[in-house]
Design a protein around this motif. Sequence first.
Motif, PDB file in Angstrom:
ATOM      1  N   GLU A 144       9.776   0.796 -25.117  1.00 11.77           N
ATOM      2  CA  GLU A 144       9.949  -0.463 -25.846  1.00 11.77           C
ATOM      3  C   GLU A 144       9.904  -0.185 -27.351  1.00 11.77           C
ATOM      4  N   PRO A 145      10.944  -0.430 -28.131  1.00  7.65           N
ATOM      5  CA  PRO A 145      12.225  -0.966 -27.674  1.00  7.65           C
ATOM      6  C   PRO A 145      12.960   0.022 -26.767  1.00  7.65           C
ATOM      7  N   ARG A 146      14.040  -0.459 -26.143  1.00  6.05           N
ATOM      8  CA  ARG A 146      14.806   0.380 -25.210  1.00  6.05           C
ATOM      9  C   ARG A 146      15.301   1.632 -25.919  1.00  6.05           C
ATOM     10  N   LEU A 147      15.533   2.685 -25.170  1.00  2.00           N
ATOM     11  CA  LEU A 147      16.055   3.929 -25.753  1.00  2.00           C
ATOM     12  C   LEU A 147      17.462   3.667 -26.304  1.00  2.00           C
ATOM     13  N   PRO A 148      17.851   4.423 -27.358  1.00  4.31           N
ATOM     14  CA  PRO A 148      19.222   4.244 -27.869  1.00  4.31           C
ATOM     15  C   PRO A 148      20.223   4.461 -26.727  1.00  4.31           C
ATOM     16  N   GLN A 149      21.332   3.726 -26.803  1.00  8.99           N
ATOM     17  CA  GLN A 149      22.277   3.738 -25.679  1.00  8.99           C
ATOM     18  C   GLN A 149      22.781   5.144 -25.344  1.00  8.99           C
ATOM     19  N   ARG A 150      23.006   5.926 -26.390  1.00  9.49           N
ATOM     20  CA  ARG A 150      23.549   7.273 -26.174  1.00  9.49           C
ATOM     21  C   ARG A 150      22.591   8.108 -25.315  1.00  9.49           C
ATOM     22  N   LEU A 151      21.285   7.974 -25.629  1.00  9.53           N
ATOM     23  CA  LEU A 151      20.270   8.726 -24.895  1.00  9.53           C
ATOM     24  C   LEU A 151      20.130   8.186 -23.466  1.00  9.53           C
ATOM     25  N   ALA A 152      20.128   6.851 -23.359  1.00 11.69           N
ATOM     26  CA  ALA A 152      19.998   6.222 -22.039  1.00 11.69           C
ATOM     27  C   ALA A 152      21.156   6.646 -21.142  1.00 11.69           C
ATOM     28  N   GLN A 153      22.350   6.694 -21.732  1.00 14.04           N
ATOM     29  CA  GLN A 153      23.538   7.074 -20.965  1.00 14.04           C
ATOM     30  C   GLN A 153      23.445   8.532 -20.506  1.00 14.04           C
ATOM     31  N   ALA A 154      22.952   9.376 -21.409  1.00 11.32           N
ATOM     32  CA  ALA A 154      22.819  10.801 -21.061  1.00 11.32           C
ATOM     33  C   ALA A 154      21.838  10.959 -19.900  1.00 11.32           C
ATOM     34  N   ILE A 155      20.715  10.240 -19.951  1.00  9.28           N
ATOM     35  CA  ILE A 155      19.716  10.319 -18.874  1.00  9.28           C
ATOM     36  C   ILE A 155      20.337   9.874 -17.555  1.00  9.28           C
ATOM     37  N   ASP A 156      21.154   8.822 -17.600  1.00 12.52           N
ATOM     38  CA  ASP A 156      21.804   8.343 -16.378  1.00 12.52           C
ATOM     39  C   ASP A 156      22.820   9.348 -15.850  1.00 12.52           C
ATOM     40  N   SER A 157      23.489  10.041 -16.773  1.00 15.94           N
ATOM     41  CA  SER A 157      24.620  10.879 -16.343  1.00 15.94           C
ATOM     42  C   SER A 157      24.214  12.258 -15.838  1.00 15.94           C
ATOM     43  N   VAL A 158      23.108  12.802 -16.352  1.00 14.07           N
ATOM     44  CA  VAL A 158      22.744  14.168 -15.944  1.00 14.07           C
ATOM     45  C   VAL A 158      22.062  14.106 -14.582  1.00 14.07           C
ATOM     46  N   GLY A 159      22.459  15.003 -13.672  1.00 16.26           N
ATOM     47  CA  GLY A 159      21.864  14.999 -12.332  1.00 16.26           C
ATOM     48  C   GLY A 159      20.856  16.114 -12.163  1.00 16.26           C
ATOM     49  N   TYR A 160      20.190  16.132 -11.048  1.00 18.53           N
ATOM     50  CA  TYR A 160      19.254  17.231 -10.746  1.00 18.53           C
ATOM     51  C   TYR A 160      19.104  17.372  -9.242  1.00 18.53           C
ATOM     52  N   GLY A 161      18.620  18.509  -8.808  1.00 20.53           N
ATOM     53  CA  GLY A 161      18.394  18.739  -7.382  1.00 20.53           C
ATOM     54  C   GLY A 161      16.912  18.929  -7.107  1.00 20.53           C
ATOM     55  N   THR A 162      16.575  19.154  -5.858  1.00 24.79           N
ATOM     56  CA  THR A 162      15.171  19.376  -5.502  1.00 24.79           C
ATOM     57  C   THR A 162      15.029  20.775  -4.923  1.00 24.79           C
ATOM     58  N   LEU A 163      14.058  21.496  -5.439  1.00 27.37           N
ATOM     59  CA  LEU A 163      13.812  22.844  -4.926  1.00 27.37           C
ATOM     60  C   LEU A 163      12.358  22.927  -4.488  1.00 27.37           C
ATOM     61  N   ASP A 164      12.158  23.297  -3.234  1.00 29.79           N
ATOM     62  CA  ASP A 164      10.792  23.464  -2.723  1.00 29.79           C
ATOM     63  C   ASP A 164      10.645  24.852  -2.146  1.00 29.79           C
ATOM     64  N   LYS A 165       9.412  25.248  -1.966  1.00 30.64           N
ATOM     65  CA  LYS A 165       9.184  26.583  -1.433  1.00 30.64           C
ATOM     66  C   LYS A 165       8.250  26.503  -0.236  1.00 30.64           C
ATOM     67  N   VAL A 166       8.545  27.319   0.769  1.00 26.77           N
ATOM     68  CA  VAL A 166       7.660  27.397   1.939  1.00 26.77           C
ATOM     69  C   VAL A 166       7.205  28.846   2.051  1.00 26.77           C
ATOM     70  N   TYR A 167       5.889  29.053   2.047  1.00 26.09           N
ATOM     71  CA  TYR A 167       5.334  30.401   2.222  1.00 26.09           C
ATOM     72  C   TYR A 167       4.753  30.512   3.632  1.00 26.09           C
ATOM     73  N   ILE A 168       5.056  31.607   4.307  1.00 28.09           N
ATOM     74  CA  ILE A 168       4.435  31.838   5.613  1.00 28.09           C
ATOM     75  C   ILE A 168       3.775  33.214   5.555  1.00 28.09           C
ATOM     76  N   THR A 169       2.456  33.217   5.768  1.00 31.86           N
ATOM     77  CA  THR A 169       1.702  34.475   5.713  1.00 31.86           C
ATOM     78  C   THR A 169       1.343  34.923   7.127  1.00 31.86           C
ATOM     79  N   PHE A 170       1.489  36.215   7.369  1.00 30.06           N
ATOM     80  CA  PHE A 170       1.185  36.796   8.677  1.00 30.06           C
ATOM     81  C   PHE A 170       0.074  37.832   8.515  1.00 30.06           C
TER      82      PHE A 170
END
Length: 398
Positions: free
Chosen positions: A280-306
Amino acid sequence: MQTTGEDTAQRRPPSIGIVGAGLAALRCADVLLQHGCKVTIFEARDRIGGRVAQSEHLGHLVDLGPNWIHGTKNNPINDIAKKTGTTVCSWDDGEALFDQDGKLIDAEEASEYEDLLWDDLVAEAFKYSKAHQDSIDVDLSFADFLSEKVQSLFTDESAKEAERKRETLLRVAKMWGAYVGSPIERQSLRNFWLEECIEGENLVVAETYREILDEVAKTAVAGAELRLNSKVVRISSHADDMGAKRSRASIHALNGLWDFDEVVVTTPLGWLKRNQQAFEPRLPQRLAQAIDSVGYGTLDKVYITFPLAFWDVPLPSEQEIPNGIDRQRTTPDSTGREPLRQPTLQSREKHYAGFTHYMSPAYASTINPRGWDQEAMNLAALPASCAHPTLLFYIRRL
Ligand SMILES: Cc1cc2nc3c(=O)[nH]c(=O)nc-3n(C[C@H](O)[C@H](O)[C@H](O)COP(=O)(O)OP(=O)(O)OC[C@H]3O[C@@H](n4cnc5c(N)ncnc54)[C@H](O)[C@@H]3O)c2cc1C
């Protein structure tokens, strides 16, 4: 002598609030403290480090977040690893590659694909993207670039063999998607040059990021006010008491409200996407648009110990069995009666590959209907001081 409020405000060190306590925030605090600012850090969790975190849950210290240094050239993390004496290793020469039918690809052929992808095609795409950034069609992807480029490869092979190799290389290239966190079909060729930190070696941080994190956090921990368990829900700015000339910013956390001269927000992109109304106030439009446009993925890790790294090498001979390992028992103690803290066999010089890439399997349609690639790391192949009988699998949602 009397001073006005403005004089006092000018003389006191600037007060800065930082949201988040990941690497970005800790480094930011470090720089601000060195410049004499008064810094307060707000972190929603009960610890610092953000995505850089370790667990010892299975009896061995492992990284839940980063465990690679991608590109050693001009990479400050690499300098910190050296400074802290953190053990690292390179697995570039020891990768195993499985084809769609689950067959191990011949080492020489596998290394031909790796070299072509990392040394030639990625580098070429960078150069091309940088040189033509304004004219490249926005819909063109890195995958489109590769599909065209592979046509000029393997031309001295028979037509059938050349086609097989081109297809395999395109499948191997999906690794690049795992590496940067989004599928190669979604990576814009126009902006490809913006990916950084790939020059030099790809190192595995064998000893975990723990000391690297401690080093990055050192100044902030010593000099900043650290507010853990402080989830921020709103950031607002308003004119200060001196009128409209200066503005102040407030951090609204679930446990209180604080005022600063400036606020730095380091929350992840996902938080910004879901919480734009928090500003508040709202982010400038250029920044808000960039946040909306950039994507991301999810990376997780699984460890198995023997109890033993049974996949690493053939069963040990009698002399090689360290104390404490029941050599009769070659299967994991699934009842958990014994601690899993049994070391890998450190006298070994040769190990199974450190990194394995299973290309999209055609043989597992029931359990893997979308044909996801799978990568696995063999932590028994780490340098002896860090090795343990553990497999690490990467799980991605891109
Ligand atoms: C599984 C995994 C593996 C990775 N592997 C690698 C690798 O090998 N090499 C590599 O270079 N990079 C890797 N990365 C990426 C790397 O971890 C990140 O780029 C880096 O840690 C990001 O740091 P950051 O400070 O920007 O964000 P974060 O570390 O995400 O820090 C943001 C902080 O903000 C806090 N926060 C969020 N919302 C609020 C709120 N409302 N109020 C207060 N605090 C809040 C979070 O709790 C967090 O502590 C990996 C990431 C993951 C998840």
